[in-house]
Scaffold this active site. Structure first.
Site, PDB file in Angstrom:
ATOM      1  N   CYS A   7      48.275  34.284  42.838  1.00 14.17           N
ATOM      2  CA  CYS A   7      49.707  34.387  43.068  1.00 14.17           C
ATOM      3  C   CYS A   7      49.945  34.122  44.553  1.00 14.17           C
ATOM      4  O   CYS A   7      49.049  33.680  45.260  1.00 14.17           O
ATOM      5  CB  CYS A   7      50.183  35.783  42.657  1.00 14.17           C
ATOM      6  SG  CYS A   7      51.943  35.848  42.288  1.00 14.17           S
ATOM      7  N   THR A   8      51.103  34.442  45.020  1.00 12.62           N
ATOM      8  CA  THR A   8      51.396  34.248  46.437  1.00 12.62           C
ATOM      9  C   THR A   8      50.963  35.465  47.235  1.00 12.62           C
ATOM     10  O   THR A   8      50.076  35.386  48.075  1.00 12.62           O
ATOM     11  CB  THR A   8      52.895  33.953  46.644  1.00 12.62           C
ATOM     12  OG1 THR A   8      53.267  32.853  45.822  1.00 12.62           O
ATOM     13  CG2 THR A   8      53.167  33.596  48.096  1.00 12.62           C
ATOM     14  N   GLY A   9      51.563  36.633  46.956  1.00 16.52           N
ATOM     15  CA  GLY A   9      51.306  37.824  47.772  1.00 16.52           C
ATOM     16  C   GLY A   9      50.133  38.672  47.335  1.00 16.52           C
ATOM     17  O   GLY A   9      49.639  39.489  48.100  1.00 16.52           O
ATOM     18  N   ASN A  10      49.676  38.522  46.088  1.00 16.82           N
ATOM     19  CA  ASN A  10      48.561  39.305  45.544  1.00 16.82           C
ATOM     20  C   ASN A  10      48.763  40.803  45.722  1.00 16.82           C
ATOM     21  O   ASN A  10      47.858  41.535  46.054  1.00 16.82           O
ATOM     22  CB  ASN A  10      47.230  38.849  46.161  1.00 16.82           C
ATOM     23  CG  ASN A  10      46.010  39.454  45.472  1.00 16.82           C
ATOM     24  OD1 ASN A  10      45.074  39.874  46.123  1.00 16.82           O
ATOM     25  ND2 ASN A  10      46.013  39.499  44.170  1.00 16.82           N
ATOM     26  N   SER A  11      49.996  41.249  45.463  1.00  8.81           N
ATOM     27  CA  SER A  11      50.266  42.682  45.599  1.00  8.81           C
ATOM     28  C   SER A  11      50.822  43.301  44.326  1.00  8.81           C
ATOM     29  O   SER A  11      50.827  44.515  44.182  1.00  8.81           O
ATOM     30  CB  SER A  11      51.265  42.927  46.739  1.00  8.81           C
ATOM     31  OG  SER A  11      52.532  42.388  46.402  1.00  8.81           O
ATOM     32  N   CYS A  12      51.253  42.481  43.371  1.00  8.26           N
ATOM     33  CA  CYS A  12      51.977  43.031  42.230  1.00  8.26           C
ATOM     34  C   CYS A  12      51.548  42.400  40.905  1.00  8.26           C
ATOM     35  O   CYS A  12      50.708  42.948  40.198  1.00  8.26           O
ATOM     36  CB  CYS A  12      53.472  42.822  42.490  1.00  8.26           C
ATOM     37  SG  CYS A  12      54.547  43.710  41.375  1.00  8.26           S
ATOM     38  N   ARG A  13      52.106  41.239  40.549  1.00  6.74           N
ATOM     39  CA  ARG A  13      51.827  40.632  39.243  1.00  6.74           C
ATOM     40  C   ARG A  13      50.349  40.305  39.045  1.00  6.74           C
ATOM     41  O   ARG A  13      49.781  40.603  38.004  1.00  6.74           O
ATOM     42  CB  ARG A  13      52.652  39.351  39.055  1.00  6.74           C
ATOM     43  CG  ARG A  13      54.126  39.625  38.923  1.00  6.74           C
ATOM     44  CD  ARG A  13      54.917  38.371  39.097  1.00  6.74           C
ATOM     45  NE  ARG A  13      54.764  37.895  40.477  1.00  6.74           N
ATOM     46  CZ  ARG A  13      55.346  36.823  40.979  1.00  6.74           C
ATOM     47  NH1 ARG A  13      56.100  36.074  40.209  1.00  6.74           N
ATOM     48  NH2 ARG A  13      55.174  36.486  42.236  1.00  6.74           N
ATOM     49  N   SER A  14      49.750  39.660  40.034  1.00  2.79           N
ATOM     50  CA  SER A  14      48.335  39.289  39.892  1.00  2.79           C
ATOM     51  C   SER A  14      47.457  40.528  39.802  1.00  2.79           C
ATOM     52  O   SER A  14      46.447  40.538  39.093  1.00  2.79           O
ATOM     53  CB  SER A  14      47.888  38.389  41.044  1.00  2.79           C
ATOM     54  OG  SER A  14      48.179  38.974  42.289  1.00  2.79           O
ATOM     55  N   SER A  32      41.407  38.787  41.846  1.00  3.41           N
ATOM     56  CA  SER A  32      42.752  38.279  42.082  1.00  3.41           C
ATOM     57  C   SER A  32      42.897  37.989  43.565  1.00  3.41           C
ATOM     58  O   SER A  32      42.224  38.597  44.403  1.00  3.41           O
ATOM     59  CB  SER A  32      43.824  39.264  41.599  1.00  3.41           C
ATOM     60  OG  SER A  32      43.699  40.507  42.235  1.00  3.41           O
ATOM     61  N   THR A  60      41.938  45.287  46.094  1.00  2.02           N
ATOM     62  CA  THR A  60      42.306  44.806  47.423  1.00  2.02           C
ATOM     63  C   THR A  60      43.149  43.549  47.278  1.00  2.02           C
ATOM     64  O   THR A  60      43.025  42.813  46.295  1.00  2.02           O
ATOM     65  CB  THR A  60      41.051  44.492  48.270  1.00  2.02           C
ATOM     66  OG1 THR A  60      40.245  43.539  47.564  1.00  2.02           O
ATOM     67  CG2 THR A  60      40.249  45.760  48.535  1.00  2.02           C
ATOM     68  N   ASP A  62      43.533  40.095  48.517  1.00  2.00           N
ATOM     69  CA  ASP A  62      42.666  39.157  49.219  1.00  2.00           C
ATOM     70  C   ASP A  62      43.268  37.764  49.304  1.00  2.00           C
ATOM     71  O   ASP A  62      43.975  37.332  48.391  1.00  2.00           O
ATOM     72  CB  ASP A  62      41.318  39.042  48.490  1.00  2.00           C
ATOM     73  CG  ASP A  62      40.580  40.368  48.435  1.00  2.00           C
ATOM     74  OD1 ASP A  62      40.595  41.107  49.431  1.00  2.00           O
ATOM     75  OD2 ASP A  62      39.993  40.670  47.374  1.00  2.00           O
ATOM     76  N   CYS A  79      52.844  33.062  39.060  1.00  2.00           N
ATOM     77  CA  CYS A  79      54.152  32.950  39.709  1.00  2.00           C
ATOM     78  C   CYS A  79      55.208  32.665  38.662  1.00  2.00           C
ATOM     79  O   CYS A  79      54.928  32.064  37.637  1.00  2.00           O
ATOM     80  CB  CYS A  79      54.146  31.828  40.728  1.00  2.00           C
ATOM     81  SG  CYS A  79      52.793  31.967  41.883  1.00  2.00           S
ATOM     82  N   CYS A  86      54.069  27.811  42.623  1.00  2.00           N
ATOM     83  CA  CYS A  86      52.733  28.314  42.338  1.00  2.00           C
ATOM     84  C   CYS A  86      51.727  27.635  43.242  1.00  2.00           C
ATOM     85  O   CYS A  86      51.796  26.437  43.464  1.00  2.00           O
ATOM     86  CB  CYS A  86      52.352  28.029  40.897  1.00  2.00           C
ATOM     87  SG  CYS A  86      52.849  29.335  39.819  1.00  2.00           S
ATOM     88  N   ASP A 103      59.017  38.259  39.457  1.00  2.00           N
ATOM     89  CA  ASP A 103      58.449  39.171  40.458  1.00  2.00           C
ATOM     90  C   ASP A 103      59.298  40.430  40.521  1.00  2.00           C
ATOM     91  O   ASP A 103      60.410  40.401  41.052  1.00  2.00           O
ATOM     92  CB  ASP A 103      58.388  38.498  41.825  1.00  2.00           C
ATOM     93  CG  ASP A 103      57.628  39.311  42.851  1.00  2.00           C
ATOM     94  OD1 ASP A 103      57.361  40.514  42.601  1.00  2.00           O
ATOM     95  OD2 ASP A 103      57.301  38.755  43.912  1.00  2.00           O
TER      96      ASP A 103
END
Length: 140
Positions: A7-14, A32, A60, A62, A79, A86, A103
């Site tokens: 994903c882009t931010g790797n903080s939520c969906r992924s 992820s 984490t 990453d 995304c 994406c 998101d």
């Protein structure tokens, strides 16, 4: 089998998808990453996963650059909306797949509405990733 969820931010969906996929099959190697990794997990994503018994708090956030030199069976992008592009993964990949989601971290409104968006997206991720797992990964 090695799977990278991107994903882009790797903080939520992924992160939620990572947690679900690992819960479906402990033998999968799931990772992820993000093209612009935030370095931290979204607290609401951790909370809604915890509510259903999946602990992602130790994950984490990453950068995708960490994984570019590895071989992957699947790279799955998550995304969603039209305002998001994406990321492309240029590494060694057998199967590139896109399963898009809104998101929930962009939701605005009351706390109740925002949490309902996290629950909705969490449940969509679970349903779509489980279906994909059954059709493409289980027993392979």
């Amino acid at each position: 089998m090695k799977v990278l969820i991107l994903c882009t931010g790797n903080s939520c969906r992924s992160q939620m998808a990572h947690g679900f996929l690992q819960s479906f099959d402990k033998d999968l190697q799931v990772f992820s990453a993000g093209t612009e990794a935030s370095g931290k997990l979204n607290a609401k994503a951790v909370q809604v996963m915890s509510e259903i018994g999946i602990d992602i708090s130790g994950h984490t956030s990453d950068s995708v650059s960490k994984y570019l030199d590895e071989k992957w069976d699947f790279v799955i992008t998550v995304c969603g909306g039209a305002n998001e592009s994406c990321p492309a993964f240029v590494g060694n990949v057998k199967n590139r797949v896109h399963i898009g989601f809104d998101d929930p971290s962009h939701a605005v409104g009351t706390d109740e509405f925002i949490m309902s968006e996290f629950h909705r997206v969490r449940d969509e991720i679970k349903e779509q990733f489980y279906q994909y797992y059954l059709e493409n990964m289980k027993g392979k």
